[in-house]
Enzyme design. Structure first.
Site, PDB file in Angstrom:
ATOM      1  N   MET A  17       0.854  -1.184   0.000  1.00 10.51           N
ATOM      2  CA  MET A  17       0.000   0.000   0.000  1.00 10.51           C
ATOM      3  C   MET A  17       0.894   1.240   0.000  1.00 10.51           C
ATOM      4  O   MET A  17       2.021   1.204   0.493  1.00 10.51           O
ATOM      5  CB  MET A  17      -0.923  -0.005   1.223  1.00 10.51           C
ATOM      6  CG  MET A  17      -1.996  -1.078   1.143  1.00 10.51           C
ATOM      7  SD  MET A  17      -3.123  -1.075   2.555  1.00 10.51           S
ATOM      8  CE  MET A  17      -4.026   0.454   2.299  1.00 10.51           C
ATOM      9  N   SER A  19       2.328   2.655  -2.557  1.00  8.47           N
ATOM     10  CA  SER A  19       3.454   2.607  -3.498  1.00  8.47           C
ATOM     11  C   SER A  19       3.112   3.184  -4.873  1.00  8.47           C
ATOM     12  O   SER A  19       3.983   3.259  -5.731  1.00  8.47           O
ATOM     13  CB  SER A  19       3.958   1.171  -3.657  1.00  8.47           C
ATOM     14  OG  SER A  19       2.957   0.339  -4.211  1.00  8.47           O
ATOM     15  N   GLY A  20       1.869   3.579  -5.100  1.00  2.64           N
ATOM     16  CA  GLY A  20       1.506   4.190  -6.375  1.00  2.64           C
ATOM     17  C   GLY A  20       0.949   3.226  -7.405  1.00  2.64           C
ATOM     18  O   GLY A  20       0.991   3.509  -8.601  1.00  2.64           O
ATOM     19  N   ASP A  89      -8.315  -2.945 -10.993  1.00  2.93           N
ATOM     20  CA  ASP A  89      -7.621  -2.486  -9.789  1.00  2.93           C
ATOM     21  C   ASP A  89      -7.994  -3.396  -8.620  1.00  2.93           C
ATOM     22  O   ASP A  89      -9.073  -3.987  -8.601  1.00  2.93           O
ATOM     23  CB  ASP A  89      -8.031  -1.044  -9.470  1.00  2.93           C
ATOM     24  CG  ASP A  89      -7.086  -0.346  -8.506  1.00  2.93           C
ATOM     25  OD1 ASP A  89      -5.910  -0.745  -8.409  1.00  2.93           O
ATOM     26  OD2 ASP A  89      -7.527   0.625  -7.860  1.00  2.93           O
ATOM     27  N   GLU A  90      -7.108  -3.513  -7.650  1.00  7.00           N
ATOM     28  CA  GLU A  90      -7.335  -4.315  -6.441  1.00  7.00           C
ATOM     29  C   GLU A  90      -7.734  -5.753  -6.786  1.00  7.00           C
ATOM     30  O   GLU A  90      -8.671  -6.321  -6.233  1.00  7.00           O
ATOM     31  CB  GLU A  90      -8.385  -3.649  -5.539  1.00  7.00           C
ATOM     32  CG  GLU A  90      -8.057  -2.227  -5.129  1.00  7.00           C
ATOM     33  CD  GLU A  90      -6.868  -2.084  -4.187  1.00  7.00           C
ATOM     34  OE1 GLU A  90      -6.284  -3.104  -3.783  1.00  7.00           O
ATOM     35  OE2 GLU A  90      -6.518  -0.938  -3.857  1.00  7.00           O
ATOM     36  N   GLN A  92      -6.609  -8.519  -6.016  1.00  2.44           N
ATOM     37  CA  GLN A  92      -6.533  -9.528  -4.951  1.00  2.44           C
ATOM     38  C   GLN A  92      -7.889  -9.819  -4.317  1.00  2.44           C
ATOM     39  O   GLN A  92      -8.059 -10.842  -3.661  1.00  2.44           O
ATOM     40  CB  GLN A  92      -5.529  -9.112  -3.867  1.00  2.44           C
ATOM     41  CG  GLN A  92      -5.980  -7.998  -2.945  1.00  2.44           C
ATOM     42  CD  GLN A  92      -5.714  -6.610  -3.476  1.00  2.44           C
ATOM     43  OE1 GLN A  92      -5.218  -6.440  -4.588  1.00  2.44           O
ATOM     44  NE2 GLN A  92      -6.025  -5.595  -2.682  1.00  2.44           N
ATOM     45  N   CYS A 181      11.644  -3.516   9.392  1.00  2.00           N
ATOM     46  CA  CYS A 181      10.706  -2.887  10.333  1.00  2.00           C
ATOM     47  C   CYS A 181       9.354  -3.590  10.403  1.00  2.00           C
ATOM     48  O   CYS A 181       8.546  -3.272  11.277  1.00  2.00           O
ATOM     49  CB  CYS A 181      10.495  -1.419   9.955  1.00  2.00           C
ATOM     50  SG  CYS A 181      11.948  -0.375  10.186  1.00  2.00           S
TER      51      CYS A 181
END
Length: 184
Positions: A17, A19-20, A89-90, A92, A181
């Site tokens: 998320m 990242s463009g 888009d999206e 997933q 991280c």
């Protein structure tokens, strides 16, 4: 070595998320539009974050879209007109049947461009996208900026307690993280 523009091809845009991904998808859709290539644009109906009738990027780019819940709904929309390309888009959030459908239409000369997350918040393969990456001719893997150390981020960390794999959200629920991280 190079395909003609109208040879079927599958292109995947992925990354964490922030990242463009939607920016890149909209850019590619606009290139098709400038070339008068009739493109079916789809987003999942569960993605209601910014707009119900457009794909909207965080940078403010937007493009009109159809909504769909299932692969069958996408198939029905696709067969209504003489589309030369499809952009989703999206990806997933769609069922595994989407992989077979997109491979079939690419085999018939349709350009397929999809964007979405390849990993969930646990860094595990997410939805159908990893399988699409395996059969794609072109995979673009974007990076964001780690919210903690400012290095290149390749994962999405969930900030709220919820164990469900799918939780629609934005900056209140998620942030980009680098491998070092990202803690579960």
């Amino acid at each position: 070595m190079y395909k003609k523009f109208f040879d079927g091809v599958i292109e995947v845009i992925t990354g964490p998320m922030f990242s463009g991904k939607s920016d890149e998808l909209i850019k590619r859709i606009k290139i098709l539009t400038y070339a008068d290539i009739k493109t079916l644009v789809i987003k999942p109906s569960v993605d209601y974050r910014f707009s119900q009738c457009e794909i909207v990027s965080r940078s403010g780019l937007k493009i009109p879209t159809f909504l769909a819940r299932t692969t069958q709904e996408i198939r029905d929309l696709f067969t209504r007109d003489n589309y030369q390309a499809i952009a989703i888009d999206e990806i997933q959030f769609f069922d595994e049947e989407i992989v077979t459908f997109l491979e079939q239409i690419a085999d018939k000369g349709i350009r397929v461009i999809v964007s979405g997350l390849d990993q969930d918040f646990r860094r595990k393969p997410f939805g159908s996208l990893p399988n699409l990456m395996a059969i794609a001719e072109n995979v673009t893997k974007l990076q964001a900026v780690c919210s903690l150390c400012k290095r290149a981020a390749t994962t999405t960390a969930r900030k709220v307690l919820n164990e469900a794999q799918t939780l629609i959200g934005d900056q209140d629920e998620y942030e980009a993280r680098c491998r070092a991280c990202h803690s579960l």
